[in-house]
Structure formats: structure tokens, C-alpha cells
Write an enzyme that holds these catalytic residues in place. Structure first.
Site, PDB file in Angstrom:
ATOM      1  CD  GLU A  72      -2.848   1.422   0.449  1.00 11.58           C
ATOM      2  OE1 GLU A  72      -3.085   0.562  -0.424  1.00 11.58           O
ATOM      3  OE2 GLU A  72      -3.413   2.533   0.489  1.00 11.58           O
ATOM      4  CG  HIS A  75      -0.762   2.158  -5.055  1.00  2.68           C
ATOM      5  ND1 HIS A  75      -0.623   2.276  -6.410  1.00  2.68           N
ATOM      6  CD2 HIS A  75      -2.006   2.629  -4.779  1.00  2.68           C
ATOM      7  CE1 HIS A  75      -1.726   2.778  -6.937  1.00  2.68           C
ATOM      8  NE2 HIS A  75      -2.582   3.010  -5.963  1.00  2.68           N
ATOM      9  CG  HIS A 134      -8.431   4.769  -6.804  1.00  2.00           C
ATOM     10  ND1 HIS A 134      -7.926   6.038  -6.938  1.00  2.00           N
ATOM     11  CD2 HIS A 134      -7.391   4.035  -6.291  1.00  2.00           C
ATOM     12  CE1 HIS A 134      -6.670   6.068  -6.548  1.00  2.00           C
ATOM     13  NE2 HIS A 134      -6.325   4.859  -6.155  1.00  2.00           N
ATOM     14  CG  HIS A 244     -17.034  -8.564 -16.437  1.00  2.00           C
ATOM     15  ND1 HIS A 244     -16.719  -7.339 -16.983  1.00  2.00           N
ATOM     16  CD2 HIS A 244     -15.857  -9.245 -16.399  1.00  2.00           C
ATOM     17  CE1 HIS A 244     -15.429  -7.290 -17.254  1.00  2.00           C
ATOM     18  NE2 HIS A 244     -14.872  -8.433 -16.916  1.00  2.00           N
ATOM     19  CG  HIS A 305      -8.797  -9.639 -16.944  1.00  2.00           C
ATOM     20  ND1 HIS A 305      -9.071 -10.105 -18.214  1.00  2.00           N
ATOM     21  CD2 HIS A 305      -9.997  -9.230 -16.448  1.00  2.00           C
ATOM     22  CE1 HIS A 305     -10.362  -9.982 -18.461  1.00  2.00           C
ATOM     23  NE2 HIS A 305     -10.952  -9.443 -17.409  1.00  2.00           N
TER      24      HIS A 305
HETATM   25  C1  HEM Z   1     -13.116  -7.138 -23.671  1.00  2.00           C
HETATM   26  C2  HEM Z   1     -13.247  -7.931 -22.690  1.00  2.00           C
HETATM   27  C3  HEM Z   1     -12.958  -7.626 -21.228  1.00  2.00           C
HETATM   28  C4  HEM Z   1     -12.517  -6.468 -20.615  1.00  2.00           C
HETATM   29  C5  HEM Z   1     -12.159  -5.150 -21.265  1.00  2.00           C
HETATM   30  C6  HEM Z   1     -12.437  -6.746 -19.205  1.00  2.00           C
HETATM   31  C7  HEM Z   1     -12.028  -5.834 -18.235  1.00  2.00           C
HETATM   32  C8  HEM Z   1     -11.957  -6.095 -16.893  1.00  2.00           C
HETATM   33  C9  HEM Z   1     -11.479  -5.168 -15.889  1.00  2.00           C
HETATM   34  C10 HEM Z   1     -10.976  -3.759 -16.156  1.00  2.00           C
HETATM   35  C11 HEM Z   1     -11.553  -5.778 -14.684  1.00  2.00           C
HETATM   36  C12 HEM Z   1     -11.153  -5.189 -13.325  1.00  2.00           C
HETATM   37  C13 HEM Z   1      -9.746  -5.626 -13.013  1.00  2.00           C
HETATM   38  C14 HEM Z   1      -9.208  -5.099 -11.719  1.00  2.00           C
HETATM   39  O1  HEM Z   1      -9.939  -4.843 -10.782  1.00  2.00           O
HETATM   40  O2  HEM Z   1      -8.012  -4.880 -11.655  1.00  2.00           O
HETATM   41  C15 HEM Z   1     -12.093  -7.101 -14.911  1.00  2.00           C
HETATM   42  C16 HEM Z   1     -12.318  -8.027 -13.917  1.00  2.00           C
HETATM   43  C17 HEM Z   1     -12.718  -9.323 -14.160  1.00  2.00           C
HETATM   44  N1  HEM Z   1     -12.984  -9.905 -15.386  1.00  2.00           N
HETATM   45 FE1  HEM Z   1     -12.921  -9.004 -17.171  1.00  2.00          FE
HETATM   46  N2  HEM Z   1     -12.834  -8.047 -18.985  1.00  2.00           N
HETATM   47  C18 HEM Z   1     -13.148  -8.621 -20.194  1.00  2.00           C
HETATM   48  C19 HEM Z   1     -13.576  -9.913 -20.422  1.00  2.00           C
HETATM   49  C20 HEM Z   1     -13.757 -10.871 -19.455  1.00  2.00           C
HETATM   50  C21 HEM Z   1     -14.206 -12.234 -19.685  1.00  2.00           C
HETATM   51  C22 HEM Z   1     -14.568 -12.814 -21.041  1.00  2.00           C
HETATM   52  C23 HEM Z   1     -14.227 -12.856 -18.468  1.00  2.00           C
HETATM   53  C24 HEM Z   1     -14.621 -14.265 -18.099  1.00  2.00           C
HETATM   54  C25 HEM Z   1     -15.155 -15.167 -18.864  1.00  2.00           C
HETATM   55  C26 HEM Z   1     -13.790 -11.899 -17.475  1.00  2.00           C
HETATM   56  C27 HEM Z   1     -13.666 -12.152 -16.130  1.00  2.00           C
HETATM   57  C28 HEM Z   1     -13.324 -11.215 -15.174  1.00  2.00           C
HETATM   58  C29 HEM Z   1     -13.269 -11.514 -13.760  1.00  2.00           C
HETATM   59  C30 HEM Z   1     -13.553 -12.847 -13.092  1.00  2.00           C
HETATM   60  C31 HEM Z   1     -12.886 -10.313 -13.115  1.00  2.00           C
HETATM   61  C32 HEM Z   1     -12.690 -10.068 -11.631  1.00  2.00           C
HETATM   62  C33 HEM Z   1     -11.226 -10.169 -11.318  1.00  2.00           C
HETATM   63  C34 HEM Z   1     -10.898  -9.827  -9.892  1.00  2.00           C
HETATM   64  O3  HEM Z   1     -11.718  -9.842  -9.000  1.00  2.00           O
HETATM   65  O4  HEM Z   1      -9.731  -9.539  -9.695  1.00  2.00           O
HETATM   66  N3  HEM Z   1     -13.510 -10.709 -18.115  1.00  2.00           N
HETATM   67  N4  HEM Z   1     -12.330  -7.270 -16.265  1.00  2.00           N
END
Ligand code: HEM
Length: 327
Positions: A72, A75, A134, A244, A305
Site C-alpha cells: 500500500e 503504491h 479509482h 461482465h 487482465h
Molecule cells: C473485452 C473484454 C474484457 C474487458 C475489457 C475486461 C475488463 C476487466 C477489468 C478492467 C476488470 C477489473 C480488473 C481489476 O480490478 O483490476 C475485470 C475483472 C474481471 N474480469 Fe474481465 N474483462 C473482459 C472480459 C472478461 C471475460 C470474457 C471474463 C470471463 C469469462 C472476465 C472475467 C473477469 C473476472 C472474473 C474479473 C474479476 C477479477 C478480480 O476480481 O480480480 N472478463 N475485467
């Protein structure tokens, strides 16, 4: 130092701050220091005996977790350094007659607001709307810095590519769709909804009849002492996760369509390369999202991701700039 070089360094640095923020958030270290701007009232993580005694007196019931507290604090320090870089850019732009003035002012105001959001993230105990804002603040900052960089540098993009220009409204719609997907992603992560749904392609059980859209997307949740590890019930978290995934299908479809049209219609090799990159990034991002689910959210994949989303956004900002800028 020349403004474009400083901007380039600042964009890379902002990217690192975003990734460090994601790493901190996803390691559950957001409350590693329960106060702000110091850590238990100190400028470094307390470790000496007398410091720990002070912590016990001033923060009863808290136990210092050095790893989380350091994450923390690192960061916060690198975000502070970014603030100084942005201030320098702002001053350079004001002094340079040819440099834009409005954009650097917006960027400077945004970083102040972003610092406030960082503070509220801690003082409001990871309230999801604050955590998500944020995240969006960081993404907005890096996008605006890229725009400023593009405006200060002559680019080899033919502004008069009339056929490609017709794709500008589609590119802007895609940008809106992607921003919404990023917001829903931030909402998924800040509500700890990643593991609410572990089956593929959709959710386990009777997910359709258990959707709770109003509760899931209510930005103002009930007041709680802390929001760490989430406060929503299973059905609401599952709903967020499902939305999502569904919006990911819409996003991927739209971005593929834009990439296809851009590749076919543009005369510019820069835009053609951006179209290919767009396809690769969408595939990577969807692959990382699915890996998040299948592998039960390993930290490295979750952070990647986040990085993938930032790269997608920057690529789309670039495409929009190229298509909308005056010939
Ligand atoms: C163009 C497609 C996608 C974009 C732009 C995107 C973007 C994001 C972003 C910005 C986050 C937040 C990350 C963070 O807190 O640091 C997120 C979280 C997440 N995404 Fe995606 N996502 C996409 C596709 C998908 C797909 C296809 C899946 C699953 C099949 C998925 C599963 C998840 C999950 C499980 C989280 C939660 C992660 C966590 O709690 O750390 N996403 N996504």
C-alpha cells in the site's frame, strides 16, 4: 527535457502505477494501512518495537501486516511521484506557447481527484463505488496523457483518409462500449464477484432465475464498517459476474467489427496495424478473463487482465484520435 519525451516516460510510469494499484487491490492489501496519507500515522511501515507499541495505542485491534502495508505504501509513494511528473508536464505546457492548455489542466485536476479517491478508498474501507472510480480514474489519466502526447507530436497518420474517417462514429461507440465493460470489470472486482460463478460458458445452477440486477448494480450500497471481501449476497455477485461476461461478448463483437472494417478500408499502415493489434488484444483479454475463472483468480492473471484492459483502451483512444483529428 522535451515535452513529448516527458509525456512518454509519464505514460509508462502511469501504467506501472495502475498495475501496482491492481496488484495491491487484488492482493487484498488495500487496507494494509488503515489511515491516509501515513501508515499508522508514520511515513513508513511501523516495524520497531516502540513503533508497534504506538500502533497498539493509537489503532487498538489492528495488527500490522508488513507485506500488505508495504504494498500500500509503495503504491502511495509512486502515485505521489506521478503527481510530480504531471505537475511538471502542466508547468511545461503553460510555458510553451504552442502546447495545449486545456488538456494538461484537466489532467492536473484529475490527478488531484485521483489522490482524493485513493484517500477515500482507505477511509471508506474499500467501498465498491470508490474503488471502481479509482480504477476508472487511473485508466482515464493514462488515456488523457496519451491524447496529450499525440497532440504534441506530429504523427504519420493521414488525417485526410476520407474512407477510414467514416468509421469515426463506430470507433467512438466502441470506445463507449469498452469503457462500460471496464467499469463492470471494476465492479466485479470491487464487489469480490470473481468467484461467484465458476462454470463455463455461463454460471452454475439456475443462474437465470436468480439474477438480481437492481441490487447488483446499486452504486450506493448500505453502510458497512468495511467492504473488504464484499457485502453483497451470492445472487447479486453472480449477477455482476454474468453481466461482465455477457457485455464481454458485446464488446468483443464490436471491437472485432471495427478492426475488420478498419483493416479493410483504411489506407494507412498505422491504422491497419492498430486494427490487427485490436484483434490480438481482444483475444488476449478474453483468454485472460476465462483463465481468471478456470484457474480461480491467480494474482498474475488477474493483474494481467487489468493490464490487458488498459492496453485495449489505449489502442482504442489512439484509433479514435487518428479518425477524429482534423485533416
Ligand atoms: C473485452 C473484454 C474484457 C474487458 C475489457 C475486461 C475488463 C476487466 C477489468 C478492467 C476488470 C477489473 C480488473 C481489476 O480490478 O483490476 C475485470 C475483472 C474481471 N474480469 Fe474481465 N474483462 C473482459 C472480459 C472478461 C471475460 C470474457 C471474463 C470471463 C469469462 C472476465 C472475467 C473477469 C473476472 C472474473 C474479473 C474479476 C477479477 C478480480 O476480481 O480480480 N472478463 N475485467
Amino acid at each position: 527535457m522535451q515535452l513529448p519525451s516527458l509525456l512518454k516516460i509519464t505514460i509508462i510510469f502511469t501504467f506501472c502505477v495502475i498495475l501496482m494499484g491492481a496488484y495491491t487491490r487484488l492482493s487484498d492489501a488495500g487496507l494494509g494501512c488503515p489511515d491516509w496519507p501515513g501508515c499508522y500515522g508514520m511515513m513508513k511501515v511501523p516495524s520497531q518495537d516502540h513503533e508497534l507499541t504506538q500502533v497498539q495505542n493509537n489503532f487498538p485491534g489492528h495488527e500490522v501486516e508488513p507485506k500488505k502495508a508495504w504494498l500500500e505504501m509503495i503504491h502511495r509513494y509512486i502515485a505521489g511521484a506521478l503527481g510530480l511528473l504531471v505537475l511538471l508536464i502542466f508547468i511545461l505546457c503553460l510555458r510553451n506557447n504552442e502546447a495545449p492548455k486545456k488538456l494538461p489542466t484537466i489532467i492536473a485536476l484529475l490527478i488531484v481527484f485521483q489522490a482524493a479517491l485513493g484517500m477515500w478508498t482507505v477511509t471508506m474501507k474499500l467501498m465498491p463505488i470508490v474503488v471502481m472510480s479509482h480504477l476508472i480514474g487511473g485508466f482515464s489519466l493514462v488515456s488523457l496523457l496519451l491524447l496529450l502526447y499525440l497532440r504534441t507530436k506530429p504523427l504519420r497518420i493521414p488525417g485526410g483518409d476520407a474512407i477510414a474517417r467514416k468509421l469515426a462514429p463506430l470507433a467512438l461507440t466502441c470506445l463507449g462500449v469498452l469503457i462500460l465493460q471496464i467499469m463492470i470489470g471494476g465492479w466485479t472486482s470491487s464487489n469480490y464477484a470473481a468467484l461467484a460463478c465458476t462454470a463455463l460458458p455461463i454460471c452454475e445452477g439456475d443462474w437465470y432465475n436468480n439474477l438480481k440486477l437492481t441490487q447488483a448494480f446499486n452504486p450506493f450500497q448500505e453502510v458497512h464498517d468495511t467492504y473488504e471481501f464484499g457485502v453483497l449476497d451470492y445472487a447479486s455477485r453472480m449477477t455482476i459476474h454474468v453481466v461482465h461476461r455477457f457485455w464481454a461478448i458485446v464488446t468483443a463483437g464490436m471491437l472485432f467489427w471495427l478492426a475488420f472494417k478498419l483493416y479493410k478500408q483504411s489506407q494507412s499502415s498505422v491504422l491497419k496495424r492498430s486494427a490487427v493489434l485490436l484483434v490480438l488484444l481482444v483475444c488476449l483479454q478474453v483468454g485472460l478473463g476465462i483463465s481468471n475463472v478456470v484457474l480461480h483468480l491467480p494474482l498474475g492473471i488477474a493483474v494481467s487482465h487489468n493490464a490487458g484492459a488498459a492496453f485495449l483502451l489505449l489502442n482504442l483512444v489512439f484509433i479514435n484520435y487518428a479518425l477524429w483529428r482534423k485533416a
